[in-house]
Design an enzyme around this catalytic site. Sequence first.
Site, short mmCIF file in Angstrom:
data_model
loop_
_atom_site.label_atom_id
_atom_site.label_comp_id
_atom_site.label_asym_id
_atom_site.label_seq_id
_atom_site.Cartn_x
_atom_site.Cartn_y
_atom_site.Cartn_z
N ARG A 73 40.75 49.82 30.32
CA ARG A 73 41.39 48.97 29.30
C ARG A 73 40.68 49.11 27.96
O ARG A 73 41.30 49.28 26.93
CB ARG A 73 41.36 47.51 29.75
CG ARG A 73 41.91 46.54 28.71
CD ARG A 73 41.96 45.13 29.24
NE ARG A 73 40.69 44.68 29.76
CZ ARG A 73 39.73 44.12 29.03
NH1 ARG A 73 39.87 43.97 27.74
NH2 ARG A 73 38.61 43.74 29.60
N CYS A 77 38.05 40.93 45.05
CA CYS A 77 37.28 40.05 44.15
C CYS A 77 35.85 39.92 44.62
O CYS A 77 35.61 39.77 45.82
CB CYS A 77 37.86 38.64 44.17
SG CYS A 77 39.56 38.56 43.68
#
Length: 480
Positions: free
Chosen positions: A398, A306
């Site tokens: 995606r 992250c």
Amino acid sequence: MKRVSLEFREGLTFDDVLLVPKRSDITSRIQTDLNTRLSRNLSLNIPLISANMDTVTESGMAVAMARYGGIGIIHRFLTVKEQVDEVLKVKRSGSIMIENPYTVGPDQTVGSAIDYARDRDVSGLLVVSGGRLIGIMTERDTAFELNRSSLVRDVMTKDVVTADPGIAMKDAKQILYQNRIEKLPLVDASGRVRGLITSKDIRNTEDYPHASKDKKGRPLVGAAVGVKGDFMERTEALLDAGADTIVVDIAHGHSENAIRAVGHIKKGFPDCELIAGNVATAGGAEDLIGAGVDAVKVGVGSGSICITRVITGSGVPQLTAVMDCAKVGRDHDIPIISDGGTRTSGDATKALAAGASTVMMGSILGGTDETPGTVLTKNGKQFKVYRGMASLAASLGRKTKEGDVSPDDDLNDYVAEGVEAMVSYRGSVKDILRQMTGGIRSGLSYCGAHSIRQMQQNAEFVKISRAGFAESQPHDVSVM
Ligand code: XMP
């Protein structure tokens, strides 16, 4: 005008604290019980979950997690059909009796039947004509003379040993053994297929006595959905496929979008065991619980890949986030999942002691055989890719799947909140889970606790200094 508060709370994470050892009557860590609640109505035998990330959890990882008593959450960067197929693969693996076995028609070509079986990871297909079982085609039938254009009816085994749908497992085992066969179709009086028992599945249930299972004896599995677009259709399809829990997955879970999506799903599917996140505050947990969730996933910016905290300046150190949310969870009897930043069994133990019921893991499981992706070699060492779901590559993947990319897209418009990384290849996840659970069991014992719940009552944290942290690591030696 309201001013920014100048009062700073302290936020702590795993390396800032240690658990104070307590008197213990445990003589062997085997005596400890790792059973825990995943959500309001689901339990696990170990407190470990594999993350819904495209380099961590598809069916391979989910099967392994369930076998050892945890659960895997199938990621959502797939088409609905692909995600449903992954759930079905998990449900079929290791179930005591497969309810709807895959079938082919006798006039299909052998080639198309083999492709169909391969796509579904099965080694045999039942041959059905006019709704009735007329044969079985397994790898044995095509092993020696493979002509892809011949017809299934010409290669299938016609004398199929079958049993009644209500057969007891011990009798099924006997029939499989006596006939030296691997598959036993269950057929009703009119010849219709009602199920399938395989010796592989029987072996699996015996080999993994602590597996987490649904009411039908099938492995538990969860699946992630988003908060926009097709999330309602996706949820319905995943529940139909047998997903035991749906995880509403969004980086900033304390948002109107997430709260609205949770409300819609709960209204549309009241029996759905719903997890949502990620949040990092008591207010976030309170709002998701108010919207109807059955467990709250906690962690903003704590994950190894992250960069949310770097890019946005937002987040709460993981231990404080878990403690704040767990207090709300306790008030409402809703379990908390600690997600992100777990690097060792010690971190997991601290998260559990702080009030989490389970721990979701990404990087610890990355690089294992069970993760999607291939093993790469660099400078003679083996690696697998592990990447953040908000990394540029994962997001482009995606969008491409959704047909949402065009040559005019400017990559500079996209602000990534995750990185792509490589992790060392680590073999089977089994050894990692054994190390993790062994470490957590020992952690319970140091806290004088027989169970996770008892540890949560007994736990006492001590905040440590930099010197205390350094002292906790191997020091003044050359580690081999
Ligand atoms: P670990 O530390 O186990 O963390 O590798 C896994 C968790 O990280 C979260 N995650 C992300 N967070 N940007 C983020 O800020 C990302 O791109 C990203 N991808 C995953 C997620 O909660 C996961 O379970």
